[in-house]
Design a protein around this motif. Structure first.
Motif, PDB file in Angstrom:
ATOM      1  N   ALA A 210       0.849  -1.189   0.000  1.00 25.59           N
ATOM      2  CA  ALA A 210       0.000   0.000   0.000  1.00 25.59           C
ATOM      3  C   ALA A 210       0.883   1.238   0.000  1.00 25.59           C
ATOM      4  CB  ALA A 210      -0.897   0.008   1.235  1.00 25.59           C
ATOM      5  N   THR A 211       0.383   2.300  -0.599  1.00 23.86           N
ATOM      6  CA  THR A 211       1.120   3.558  -0.591  1.00 23.86           C
ATOM      7  C   THR A 211       0.173   4.694  -0.238  1.00 23.86           C
ATOM      8  OG1 THR A 211       2.587   5.015  -1.841  1.00 23.86           O
ATOM      9  CG2 THR A 211       0.766   4.019  -3.054  1.00 23.86           C
ATOM     10  N   SER A 212       0.713   5.693   0.438  1.00 24.18           N
ATOM     11  CA  SER A 212      -0.067   6.884   0.785  1.00 24.18           C
ATOM     12  C   SER A 212       0.259   8.038  -0.149  1.00 24.18           C
ATOM     13  CB  SER A 212       0.217   7.293   2.238  1.00 24.18           C
ATOM     14  OG  SER A 212       1.602   7.549   2.419  1.00 24.18           O
ATOM     15  N   SER A 213       1.155   7.787  -1.109  1.00 24.69           N
ATOM     16  CA  SER A 213       1.566   8.844  -2.020  1.00 24.69           C
ATOM     17  C   SER A 213       1.891   8.269  -3.386  1.00 24.69           C
ATOM     18  CB  SER A 213       2.807   9.568  -1.473  1.00 24.69           C
ATOM     19  OG  SER A 213       3.357  10.435  -2.441  1.00 24.69           O
ATOM     20  N   LEU A 214       1.517   8.992  -4.427  1.00 26.03           N
ATOM     21  CA  LEU A 214       1.864   8.604  -5.795  1.00 26.03           C
ATOM     22  C   LEU A 214       3.077   9.380  -6.309  1.00 26.03           C
ATOM     23  CD1 LEU A 214      -1.672   8.441  -7.485  1.00 26.03           C
ATOM     24  CD2 LEU A 214      -0.277   6.537  -6.638  1.00 26.03           C
ATOM     25  N   ASP A 215       3.698  10.155  -5.445  1.00 23.68           N
ATOM     26  CA  ASP A 215       4.840  10.971  -5.878  1.00 23.68           C
ATOM     27  C   ASP A 215       5.907  10.077  -6.500  1.00 23.68           C
ATOM     28  OD1 ASP A 215       7.066  12.595  -6.159  1.00 23.68           O
ATOM     29  OD2 ASP A 215       6.699  13.675  -4.292  1.00 23.68           O
TER      30      ASP A 215
ATOM     31  N   ASP B 206       0.497  18.762  -7.448  1.00 19.56           N
ATOM     32  CA  ASP B 206      -0.139  17.784  -6.570  1.00 19.56           C
ATOM     33  C   ASP B 206       0.491  16.417  -6.823  1.00 19.56           C
ATOM     34  OD1 ASP B 206      -1.726  16.506  -4.763  1.00 19.56           O
ATOM     35  OD2 ASP B 206      -3.598  16.710  -5.881  1.00 19.56           O
ATOM     36  N   TYR B 207       1.804  16.337  -6.527  1.00 21.03           N
ATOM     37  CA  TYR B 207       2.563  15.124  -6.824  1.00 21.03           C
ATOM     38  C   TYR B 207       2.018  13.899  -6.086  1.00 21.03           C
ATOM     39  CZ  TYR B 207       5.892  18.880  -7.894  1.00 21.03           C
ATOM     40  OH  TYR B 207       6.486  20.026  -8.354  1.00 21.03           O
ATOM     41  N   MET B 208       1.544  14.088  -4.872  1.00 22.86           N
ATOM     42  CA  MET B 208       1.132  12.958  -4.046  1.00 22.86           C
ATOM     43  C   MET B 208      -0.147  12.297  -4.548  1.00 22.86           C
ATOM     44  SD  MET B 208       1.978  14.282  -0.186  1.00 22.86           S
ATOM     45  CE  MET B 208       1.320  12.760   0.518  1.00 22.86           C
ATOM     46  N   ASN B 209      -1.069  13.100  -5.064  1.00 20.74           N
ATOM     47  CA  ASN B 209      -2.378  12.578  -5.443  1.00 20.74           C
ATOM     48  C   ASN B 209      -2.609  12.471  -6.940  1.00 20.74           C
ATOM     49  OD1 ASN B 209      -3.661  12.412  -2.701  1.00 20.74           O
ATOM     50  ND2 ASN B 209      -3.164  14.592  -2.733  1.00 20.74           N
ATOM     51  N   LYS B 210      -1.946  13.332  -7.725  1.00 20.40           N
ATOM     52  CA  LYS B 210      -2.198  13.311  -9.155  1.00 20.40           C
ATOM     53  C   LYS B 210      -0.972  13.774  -9.939  1.00 20.40           C
ATOM     54  CE  LYS B 210      -5.910  14.254 -12.452  1.00 20.40           C
ATOM     55  NZ  LYS B 210      -7.230  14.891 -12.669  1.00 20.40           N
ATOM     56  N   PRO B 211       0.081  12.950  -9.952  1.00 20.35           N
ATOM     57  CA  PRO B 211       1.251  13.314 -10.753  1.00 20.35           C
ATOM     58  C   PRO B 211       0.893  13.319 -12.238  1.00 20.35           C
ATOM     59  CG  PRO B 211       1.423  11.048  -9.999  1.00 20.35           C
ATOM     60  CD  PRO B 211       0.239  11.639  -9.308  1.00 20.35           C
ATOM     61  N   ILE B 212       1.414  14.277 -12.962  1.00 19.77           N
ATOM     62  CA  ILE B 212       1.152  14.387 -14.395  1.00 19.77           C
ATOM     63  C   ILE B 212       2.331  13.791 -15.143  1.00 19.77           C
ATOM     64  CG2 ILE B 212       0.596  15.933 -16.299  1.00 19.77           C
ATOM     65  CD1 ILE B 212      -1.526  15.779 -14.085  1.00 19.77           C
ATOM     66  N   GLY B 213       2.155  12.554 -15.606  1.00 16.84           N
ATOM     67  CA  GLY B 213       3.236  11.843 -16.261  1.00 16.84           C
ATOM     68  C   GLY B 213       3.043  11.731 -17.748  1.00 16.84           C
TER      69      GLY B 213
ATOM     70  N   LYS C 146      -7.142   7.104  -3.619  1.00 16.65           N
ATOM     71  CA  LYS C 146      -7.470   6.989  -2.211  1.00 16.65           C
ATOM     72  C   LYS C 146      -6.258   6.374  -1.518  1.00 16.65           C
ATOM     73  CE  LYS C 146     -10.869   5.181   1.069  1.00 16.65           C
ATOM     74  NZ  LYS C 146     -12.100   4.365   1.250  1.00 16.65           N
ATOM     75  N   PRO C 147      -5.485   7.195  -0.783  1.00 17.91           N
ATOM     76  CA  PRO C 147      -4.254   6.696  -0.152  1.00 17.91           C
ATOM     77  C   PRO C 147      -4.490   5.423   0.659  1.00 17.91           C
ATOM     78  CG  PRO C 147      -4.410   9.072   0.081  1.00 17.91           C
ATOM     79  CD  PRO C 147      -5.728   8.615  -0.488  1.00 17.91           C
ATOM     80  N   GLY C 148      -3.599   4.466   0.461  1.00 11.23           N
ATOM     81  CA  GLY C 148      -3.685   3.200   1.176  1.00 11.23           C
ATOM     82  C   GLY C 148      -4.703   2.243   0.640  1.00 11.23           C
ATOM     83  N   SER C 149      -5.489   2.648  -0.369  1.00 13.50           N
ATOM     84  CA  SER C 149      -6.551   1.798  -0.893  1.00 13.50           C
ATOM     85  C   SER C 149      -6.377   1.494  -2.373  1.00 13.50           C
ATOM     86  CB  SER C 149      -7.913   2.455  -0.652  1.00 13.50           C
ATOM     87  OG  SER C 149      -8.948   1.665  -1.179  1.00 13.50           O
ATOM     88  N   ALA C 150      -6.445   2.515  -3.233  1.00  7.34           N
ATOM     89  CA  ALA C 150      -6.381   2.266  -4.672  1.00  7.34           C
ATOM     90  C   ALA C 150      -6.192   3.562  -5.435  1.00  7.34           C
ATOM     91  CB  ALA C 150      -7.659   1.570  -5.148  1.00  7.34           C
ATOM     92  N   VAL C 151      -5.664   3.425  -6.641  1.00  8.74           N
ATOM     93  CA  VAL C 151      -5.632   4.527  -7.592  1.00  8.74           C
ATOM     94  C   VAL C 151      -6.446   4.094  -8.810  1.00  8.74           C
ATOM     95  CG1 VAL C 151      -3.389   3.735  -8.497  1.00  8.74           C
ATOM     96  CG2 VAL C 151      -4.211   6.025  -9.028  1.00  8.74           C
TER      97      VAL C 151
END
Length: 509
Positions: free
Chosen positions: A43-48, A172-179, A189-194
């Motif tokens: 699980a991750t709390s950040s998408l950074d 908003d690197y943690m929640n919505k990085p633009i790649g 949803k941190p710890g749950s799913a993207v």
């Protein structure tokens, strides 16, 4: 409460949680077209992408790096960079692929890549130490990077997920990085799913999937149940004990693939007992590797003699060593320990060790328990502590003696990554706190070496030296286990590097 009732309650709760994970956004998205549910073990709390040690952004197809690793040939190949060159191993010129855009439509030119790499170096000390960049210049689609010292293997470091290229103007690197990948973030949803949605302007062709969910569950049994219940289409690392039942399900395929990973016992050299090499060798001698492979992983692993699997050219032939309780006892005697009243002690102080482990890799706590039991037979009191984020805990706390840990040792087909990260004083994964001038000099020599044969020879010498000093104990090389609905999922590839999972080719029928 009986075990049967407890098991039934666990099953009901697990299925309820899995059903919840697959509802909501995922259900609405599936109505719009092809949708896939993927269940991961961390699980991750950040998408950074420049900081997150779970590498979810790369694995979920949100971001990409300049260089790609070919899992079959173990060689690097173009990705966001079409080509690269250097005349001296210190100044590198990268020609970027033109026509690539971020998910917001902005072009990925050299200035954007420069800003992204500079941000990664600034916010991630591990990347700073790994890349050793002195300067970056951008001109159109040409990127020029100068390293602090000649660094012949520099391009391979740009395979690392934390060097992923993102638009740093979108913060908003943690929640919505633009790649730049085939999928953009719909919600997280941190710890749950993207939740992911196809990026139609993806440079390498739009994804076959319309949407996907990359969910997390650190319970291996729950991941297995997710596939059985239909809550997941692909599960990463299902419980080993569930493999036979999963294989028996019509339309389900279970893959067991060798990787570059090692399960090890990391030793904290800041702790006085472990500063004695004989104590470290005693711990190593206690480990019955083949028994652990056979019992805990049901043969889905290779017993380790060192950090690198035996298939690599830089995995040396190690000298024979004695293992077992008597060998361990002999090492402890050499360290000045004696047994009194069933307690191993020295100068009146009992030998007591704190062992860290974590449950997201289900076999590690079991390895910890076996080590605890065997150490107890020698009068060593080992207490086990469960932690959630091993890298963060071991870096911030030095109140532990041993830790079960799992790491990729040669994800780029070269020994340099692991040896630098684990044993160099500036290494991001040097949780042991190794400060060995001889070893550092050997690693620095490797860093300046050119040619695979020369590099392999130096890496062998380093591996033998590490073995002699017993800085870590290497237990086994686990296979990557993946179970998926092969009757509906198409083009799934189990990556040996474990980097590439949701791709533009992945499909559902």
């Amino acid at each position: 409460m009986t075990n049967r009732i407890m098991a039934s309650l666990f099953l009901l709760v697990s299925l309820a949680l899995l059903a919840a994970c697959s509802s909501g956004t995922a259900d609405k998205q599936s109505e719009a077209g092809k949708h896939l549910n993927f269940l991961f073990n961390f699980a991750t709390s950040s998408l950074d992408p420049n900081v997150d040690s779970s590498y979810v952004s790369l694995r979920a197809g949100i971001t990409e790096t300049l260089i790609h690793l070919n899992d079959k040939t173990l060689t690097i190949e173009p990705w966001l960079a079409e080509s690269w060159d250097s005349t001296d191993g210190q100044v590198w010129t990268f020609q970027l692929r033109e026509g690539v855009t971020f998910h917001n439509g902005k072009p990925v030119d050299a200035a954007a890549v420069k800003a992204s790499l500079e941000r990664a170096v600034k916010d991630n000390v591990a990347i700073q130490n790994a890349l050793r960049i002195e300067s970056i210049d951008a001109d159109g689609y040409t990127l020029t990077i100068k390293t602090e010292v000649p660094f012949p293997e520099f391009p391979s470091e740009l395979v690392h997920p934390n060097t992923s290229v993102i638009d740093v103007t979108e913060t908003d690197y943690m929640n919505k990085p633009i790649g730049t990948g085939p999928f953009a973030v719909s919600s997280f949803k941190p710890g749950s799913a993207v939740d992911l949605v196809r990026y139609d302007a993806y440079w390498n062709g739009p994804a076959k999937l319309d949407t996907a969910r990359f969910a997390f569950n650190e319970d291996a049994n729950a991941r297995s149940l997710a596939l059985q219940s239909g809550a997941a289409d692909i599960v990463f690392r299902p419980a080993v004990e569930s493999l036979d039942s999963l294989k028996a399900i019509k339309g389900v395929t279970v893959e067991s693939t060798s990787t570059f990973r090692v399960h090890q016992i990391t030793m904290n050299l800041d702790r006085k007992p472990l500063q004695d090499v004989n104590v470290r060798k005693a711990i190593d001698a206690l480990i019955d590797r083949q028994a652990i492979v056979d019992t805990i992983l049901n043969g889905h692993a290779e017993a380790a003699t060192g950090p690198f699997p035996s298939t690599f050219s830089f995995a040396p032939d190690y000298p024979g060593k004695n293992h077992g309780l008597e060998a361990a006892k002999s090492y402890l005697q050499q360290a000045g320990y004696t047994e009194a009243g069933g307690v191993m002690q020295k100068d009146g102080e009992p030998l007591a060790l704190k062992l860290l482990t974590y449950s997201s890799r289900a076999d590690l706590p079991l390895i910890a328990q076996i080590l605890q039991s065997d150490a107890g037979k020698l009068g060593i009191n080992v207490t086990i502590e469960q932690i959630e984020k091993p890298e963060e805990y071991m870096a911030a706390n030095r109140d532990w003696d041993l830790a079960t840990y799992s790491n990729l040792t040669a994800p780029r087909g070269d020994a340099g990554y692991y040896l630098n990260a684990t044993f160099h004083p500036k290494g991001a994964l040097n949780f042991s706190g190794v400060q060995d001038e001889t070893l550092t000099a050997m690693i620095d020599k490797l860093n300046g070496a050119i040619g695979q044969e020369v590099r392999s020879d130096i890496a062998e010498q380093i591996a033998l030296y590490v073995d002699e000093q017993a800085y870590n104990s290497f237990v086994l090389h686990p296979n990557t286990l993946v179970a998926y609905k092969s009757d509906t999922v198409g083009n799934w590839v189990t990556s040996r590097s474990e980097y590439y999972m949701l791709t533009n080719e992945l499909d559902v029928k």
